[in-house]
Design a protein around this motif. Structure first.
Motif, PDB file in Angstrom:
ATOM      1  N   THR A  62     -46.839 -32.381  10.429  1.00  0.00           N
ATOM      2  CA  THR A  62     -47.302 -32.887  11.812  1.00  0.00           C
ATOM      3  C   THR A  62     -47.569 -31.252  12.497  1.00  0.00           C
ATOM      4  O   THR A  62     -46.928 -31.332  13.612  1.00  0.00           O
ATOM      5  CB  THR A  62     -46.414 -33.741  12.376  1.00  0.00           C
ATOM      6  OG1 THR A  62     -45.288 -33.260  12.443  1.00  0.00           O
ATOM      7  CG2 THR A  62     -46.778 -35.145  11.834  1.00  0.00           C
ATOM      8  N   CYS A 100     -41.406 -28.665  18.876  1.00  0.00           N
ATOM      9  CA  CYS A 100     -40.435 -28.699  18.050  1.00  0.00           C
ATOM     10  C   CYS A 100     -39.585 -27.201  17.902  1.00  0.00           C
ATOM     11  O   CYS A 100     -40.524 -26.014  18.171  1.00  0.00           O
ATOM     12  CB  CYS A 100     -40.944 -28.605  16.617  1.00  0.00           C
ATOM     13  SG  CYS A 100     -39.694 -28.934  15.187  1.00  0.00           S
ATOM     14  N   GLY A 124     -41.055 -36.959  15.832  1.00  0.00           N
ATOM     15  CA  GLY A 124     -41.805 -35.577  16.417  1.00  0.00           C
ATOM     16  C   GLY A 124     -42.464 -35.082  15.452  1.00  0.00           C
ATOM     17  O   GLY A 124     -43.061 -35.640  14.446  1.00  0.00           O
ATOM     18  N   GLY A 125     -42.570 -33.447  15.742  1.00  0.00           N
ATOM     19  CA  GLY A 125     -41.920 -32.831  16.681  1.00  0.00           C
ATOM     20  C   GLY A 125     -40.320 -33.116  16.468  1.00  0.00           C
ATOM     21  O   GLY A 125     -39.764 -33.571  15.506  1.00  0.00           O
ATOM     22  N   LEU A 144     -38.327 -25.877  15.336  1.00  0.00           N
ATOM     23  CA  LEU A 144     -38.469 -25.288  14.034  1.00  0.00           C
ATOM     24  C   LEU A 144     -39.940 -25.125  13.635  1.00  0.00           C
ATOM     25  O   LEU A 144     -41.045 -25.577  14.376  1.00  0.00           O
ATOM     26  CB  LEU A 144     -37.830 -26.312  13.107  1.00  0.00           C
ATOM     27  CG  LEU A 144     -36.395 -26.486  13.125  1.00  0.00           C
ATOM     28  CD1 LEU A 144     -35.781 -27.300  12.077  1.00  0.00           C
ATOM     29  CD2 LEU A 144     -35.280 -25.271  13.212  1.00  0.00           C
ATOM     30  N   ARG A 145     -40.274 -24.349  12.533  1.00  0.00           N
ATOM     31  CA  ARG A 145     -41.556 -24.096  11.977  1.00  0.00           C
ATOM     32  C   ARG A 145     -41.600 -24.329  10.582  1.00  0.00           C
ATOM     33  O   ARG A 145     -41.701 -23.260   9.817  1.00  0.00           O
ATOM     34  CB  ARG A 145     -41.966 -22.712  12.571  1.00  0.00           C
ATOM     35  CG  ARG A 145     -42.253 -22.634  14.042  1.00  0.00           C
ATOM     36  CD  ARG A 145     -43.576 -23.296  14.377  1.00  0.00           C
ATOM     37  NE  ARG A 145     -43.808 -23.066  15.780  1.00  0.00           N
ATOM     38  CZ  ARG A 145     -42.918 -23.464  16.999  1.00  0.00           C
ATOM     39  NH1 ARG A 145     -41.976 -24.443  16.721  1.00  0.00           N
ATOM     40  NH2 ARG A 145     -43.384 -23.498  17.992  1.00  0.00           N
ATOM     41  N   CYS A 146     -41.318 -25.551  10.016  1.00  0.00           N
ATOM     42  CA  CYS A 146     -41.331 -25.705   8.622  1.00  0.00           C
ATOM     43  C   CYS A 146     -42.710 -25.350   7.838  1.00  0.00           C
ATOM     44  O   CYS A 146     -43.717 -25.412   8.634  1.00  0.00           O
ATOM     45  CB  CYS A 146     -41.071 -27.096   8.216  1.00  0.00           C
ATOM     46  SG  CYS A 146     -39.614 -27.644   8.969  1.00  0.00           S
ATOM     47  N   THR A 201     -47.535 -31.015  16.220  1.00  0.00           N
ATOM     48  CA  THR A 201     -46.419 -31.078  17.084  1.00  0.00           C
ATOM     49  C   THR A 201     -45.530 -30.095  17.030  1.00  0.00           C
ATOM     50  O   THR A 201     -44.539 -29.847  17.706  1.00  0.00           O
ATOM     51  CB  THR A 201     -45.529 -32.401  16.775  1.00  0.00           C
ATOM     52  OG1 THR A 201     -45.150 -32.020  15.363  1.00  0.00           O
ATOM     53  CG2 THR A 201     -46.242 -33.591  16.595  1.00  0.00           C
ATOM     54  N   SER A 202     -45.832 -28.709  16.185  1.00  0.00           N
ATOM     55  CA  SER A 202     -45.043 -27.863  15.905  1.00  0.00           C
ATOM     56  C   SER A 202     -45.613 -26.438  16.183  1.00  0.00           C
ATOM     57  O   SER A 202     -45.647 -25.783  16.908  1.00  0.00           O
ATOM     58  CB  SER A 202     -44.187 -28.065  14.578  1.00  0.00           C
ATOM     59  OG  SER A 202     -45.067 -28.137  13.455  1.00  0.00           O
ATOM     60  N   ALA A 209     -34.343 -33.327  13.136  1.00  0.00           N
ATOM     61  CA  ALA A 209     -33.983 -32.466  12.288  1.00  0.00           C
ATOM     62  C   ALA A 209     -32.465 -32.133  12.478  1.00  0.00           C
ATOM     63  O   ALA A 209     -31.866 -31.257  11.657  1.00  0.00           O
ATOM     64  CB  ALA A 209     -34.878 -31.277  12.296  1.00  0.00           C
ATOM     65  N   TRP A 256     -43.986 -26.341   5.610  1.00  0.00           N
ATOM     66  CA  TRP A 256     -44.828 -27.378   4.697  1.00  0.00           C
ATOM     67  C   TRP A 256     -45.064 -28.425   5.880  1.00  0.00           C
ATOM     68  O   TRP A 256     -45.398 -29.702   5.584  1.00  0.00           O
ATOM     69  CB  TRP A 256     -44.440 -27.655   3.493  1.00  0.00           C
ATOM     70  CG  TRP A 256     -42.832 -27.881   3.592  1.00  0.00           C
ATOM     71  CD1 TRP A 256     -42.241 -27.020   2.634  1.00  0.00           C
ATOM     72  CD2 TRP A 256     -41.997 -28.954   4.447  1.00  0.00           C
ATOM     73  NE1 TRP A 256     -40.742 -27.358   3.196  1.00  0.00           N
ATOM     74  CE2 TRP A 256     -40.636 -28.521   3.813  1.00  0.00           C
ATOM     75  CE3 TRP A 256     -42.115 -29.861   5.130  1.00  0.00           C
ATOM     76  CZ2 TRP A 256     -39.590 -29.120   4.392  1.00  0.00           C
ATOM     77  CZ3 TRP A 256     -41.181 -30.446   5.929  1.00  0.00           C
ATOM     78  CH2 TRP A 256     -39.637 -30.082   5.451  1.00  0.00           C
ATOM     79  N   CYS A 257     -44.800 -28.215   7.245  1.00  0.00           N
ATOM     80  CA  CYS A 257     -44.727 -29.236   8.159  1.00  0.00           C
ATOM     81  C   CYS A 257     -46.188 -30.293   8.259  1.00  0.00           C
ATOM     82  O   CYS A 257     -47.188 -29.685   8.206  1.00  0.00           O
ATOM     83  CB  CYS A 257     -44.671 -28.593   9.783  1.00  0.00           C
ATOM     84  SG  CYS A 257     -44.847 -29.939  11.037  1.00  0.00           S
TER      85      CYS A 257
HETATM   86  S1  SF4 Z   1     -41.915 -31.238  13.334  1.00  0.00           S
HETATM   87 FE1  SF4 Z   1     -40.424 -31.532  11.654  1.00  0.00          FE
HETATM   88  S2  SF4 Z   1     -41.500 -30.988   9.682  1.00  0.00           S
HETATM   89 FE2  SF4 Z   1     -42.507 -30.013  11.545  1.00  0.00          FE
HETATM   90  S3  SF4 Z   1     -41.620 -28.112  11.949  1.00  0.00           S
HETATM   91 FE3  SF4 Z   1     -40.749 -29.447  13.139  1.00  0.00          FE
HETATM   92  S4  SF4 Z   1     -38.780 -30.164  12.007  1.00  0.00           S
HETATM   93 FE4  SF4 Z   1     -40.307 -29.140  10.593  1.00  0.00          FE
END
Ligand code: SF4
Length: 228
Positions: free
Chosen positions: A38, A29, A71-72, A31-33, A41-42, A99, A35-36
């Protein structure tokens, strides 16, 4: 293509909630949310390399024509367009969950866009080292608009607090030709008690703004577990 998991379950969110579907979860991924749900995958991406043929063979084992590519961030996968095209040729109904930070022309029946709000930025995770990168990438209005113009869509926001609705209003104000019934609001949370508590005030705000509320049925049924 790096795949984290392939499993058969029901769609837990959005317009196709409850539909039995094969889920292809890519790993990786941009991004790095904070509260992800999954992180495998990130934040700590796992997975193995699968050929398109092997993925198609796995999908064919299940009785539903609905396939969800998630995903991810599946748009990062170089082979995503080939995969979607091949699935389509075999008669699949394809949902792609993204996203919406990257645009690619895609063969899909429903694009599920989930742009990330400010509540996702990981200011405190990993000593904040991903926060600036996440902030820079998380919202890309031209990319969202391109997807809206090209596909049947749903536009889903993960809400953590009441103030998030003002931010959603600002984002929607920058987009054209939106169908309000396709704007979905989902609570941030990975347990039923948290989701239920937030649902009460989110539903009231959805009624005020005319947005749709979406539950997270898979969490309510199975908990936050892989393969569901
Ligand atoms: S997988 Fe989705 S929730 Fe997780 S960091 Fe990436 S965009 Fe954000």
């Amino acid at each position: 293509m790096r795949i984290s998991e392939i499993f058969y379950s029901i769609q837990g969110e959005g317009r196709l909630i409850g539909v039995p579907s094969v889920f292809l979860r890519t790993s990786g991924c941009n991004l790095r949310c904070r509260w992800c749900d999954t992180p495998y995958t990130s934040w700590q991406p796992e997975g193995t390399s699968w050929s398109i043929d092997k993925i198609l063979g796995e999908v064919a084992k299940y009785p539903s024509r609905h396939v969800v590519i998630t995903g991810g961030e599946p748009l990062l996968a170089v082979e995503i367009q080939t995969l979607a095209e091949q699935l389509k040729r075999r008669g699949a109904h394809i949902t792609i969950e993204t996203a919406a930070t990257i645009f690619k022309p895609l063969d899909c029946d429903l694009i599920s866009l989930s742009p990330k709000l400010a509540n996702s930025t990981p200011w405190k995770n990993a000593r904040g080292k991903f926060a600036a990168m996440h902030e820079r990438r998380r919202l890309n209005i031209p990319v969202i608009q391109k997807f809206l113009d090209a596909h049947d869509y749903q536009l889903k926001f993960v809400v953590d607090g009441r103030r998030d609705f003002a931010e959603i209003g600002v984002i929607l104000g920058q987009l054209n030709n939106l169908d309000p019934t396709r704007i979905l609001i989902m609570a941030q949370g990975t347990t039923s008690p948290v989701l239920n508590r937030k649902a009460r005030w989110i539903v009231e705000l959805c009624k005020r703004y005319g947005y749709s509320y979406t539950p997270r049925l898979h969490i309510q049924l199975f908990g936050n577990r892989r393969g569901t």
